[in-house]
Write a protein that holds these residues in place. Structure first.
Motif, mmCIF file in Angstrom:
data_model
loop_
_atom_site.group_PDB
_atom_site.id
_atom_site.type_symbol
_atom_site.label_atom_id
_atom_site.label_comp_id
_atom_site.label_asym_id
_atom_site.label_seq_id
_atom_site.Cartn_x
_atom_site.Cartn_y
_atom_site.Cartn_z
ATOM 1 N N HIS A 189 0.917 -1.221 -0.055
ATOM 2 C CA HIS A 189 -0.171 -0.201 0.358
ATOM 3 C C HIS A 189 0.869 1.247 0.252
ATOM 4 N N LEU A 225 -6.110 0.340 4.737
ATOM 5 C CA LEU A 225 -7.253 0.710 4.184
ATOM 6 C C LEU A 225 -7.284 2.139 3.384
ATOM 7 N N GLU A 226 -6.600 3.003 4.145
ATOM 8 C CA GLU A 226 -6.439 4.573 3.837
ATOM 9 C C GLU A 226 -5.512 4.568 2.786
ATOM 10 N N ALA A 249 -8.950 -6.342 -2.502
ATOM 11 C CA ALA A 249 -9.162 -5.213 -1.725
ATOM 12 C C ALA A 249 -9.019 -5.585 -0.362
ATOM 13 N N SER A 269 -11.886 3.561 -9.936
ATOM 14 C CA SER A 269 -10.754 2.938 -10.279
ATOM 15 C C SER A 269 -10.571 2.152 -11.368
ATOM 16 N N TYR A 303 -13.821 0.208 -5.408
ATOM 17 C CA TYR A 303 -13.440 1.409 -5.779
ATOM 18 C C TYR A 303 -13.886 1.864 -7.314
ATOM 19 N N GLU A 329 -4.671 2.167 0.634
ATOM 20 C CA GLU A 329 -5.183 1.608 -0.489
ATOM 21 C C GLU A 329 -6.118 2.416 -1.176
ATOM 22 N N ARG A 330 -7.080 3.298 -0.529
ATOM 23 C CA ARG A 330 -8.014 3.977 -0.936
ATOM 24 C C ARG A 330 -7.363 5.293 -1.706
ATOM 25 N N GLU A 331 -6.327 6.036 -0.952
ATOM 26 C CA GLU A 331 -5.499 6.731 -1.661
ATOM 27 C C GLU A 331 -4.903 6.565 -2.871
ATOM 28 N N THR A 339 -7.753 5.908 -5.736
ATOM 29 C CA THR A 339 -8.541 6.970 -5.842
ATOM 30 C C THR A 339 -7.762 8.390 -6.445
#
Length: 173
Positions: free
Chosen positions: A88, A135-136, A101, A167, A164, A138-140, A143
């Motif tokens: 990540h 999780l943060e 995910a 993505s 996502y 991965e989201r960054e 996205t």
């Protein structure tokens, strides 16, 4: 081309992802590219030029983010043309997750434990600094932080699109 690889521990003996990463690094080197690997540690036989990234003693969640940021910064500072992360990382050219995910993985583990144990597990995952950091990050990455995401399977691609949706254009099987 100068390639920067971001990984925590660069050791092909550790498992599937590490072995695949080492094969990619060896292939890039054989093709005449320069490959610098950034992380906490590396096995003596791991291919590429290793650069230890110093991270302070921090709780696991903060350590994960600090390692990701410092590795990425070091690769950019050293003039890497492209960065590849198997872990990540919030900003990277290529994100190469070797699983689906993170939230889906956690939920599957929780569901396999039954109602009570699953609920306890879900609660613990919710307060875990490590899982929150994963999780943060991965989201960054998914996205806007990654320019491209290599999916090792159709299942991984589906999970990432489900988690996502925006993505989808970044994902390559």
């Amino acid at each position: 081309m100068h390639v920067g690889v971001l990984v925590d521990r660069h050791d092909p003996a550790r498992g599937g992802m590490e072995r695949a990463l080492s094969r990619l690094v060896a292939h890039l080197l054989a093709a005449g590219h320069r490959v610098d690997v950034y992380g906490i540690s590396a096995a003596a036989h791991a291919p590429g030029t290793f650069h230890a990234v110093a991270v302070p003693a921090l709780p696991r969640g903060a350590l994960e983010r600090e390692l990701a940021v410092r590795s990425s910064d070091a690769a950019r500072r050293d003039g890497c043309d492209v960065t590849i992360a198997t872990r990540h990382a919030p900003v990277v050219d290529v994100y190469w997750p070797h699983g689906g995910a993170h939230g889906v993985t956690l939920a599957a583990g929780e569901a396999s434990r039954g109602a009570l144990s699953g609920a306890v597990s879900r609660l613990l995952h919710g307060v875990s600094p490590r899982h929150r950091a994963f999780l943060e990050l991965e989201r960054e990455a998914l996205t806007g932080g990654a320019r491209c995401v290599w999916c090792v399977s159709e299942m991984v691609r589906r999970e990432l699109v489900q988690a996502y949706p925006d993505s989808a254009a970044l994902l390559e099987l």
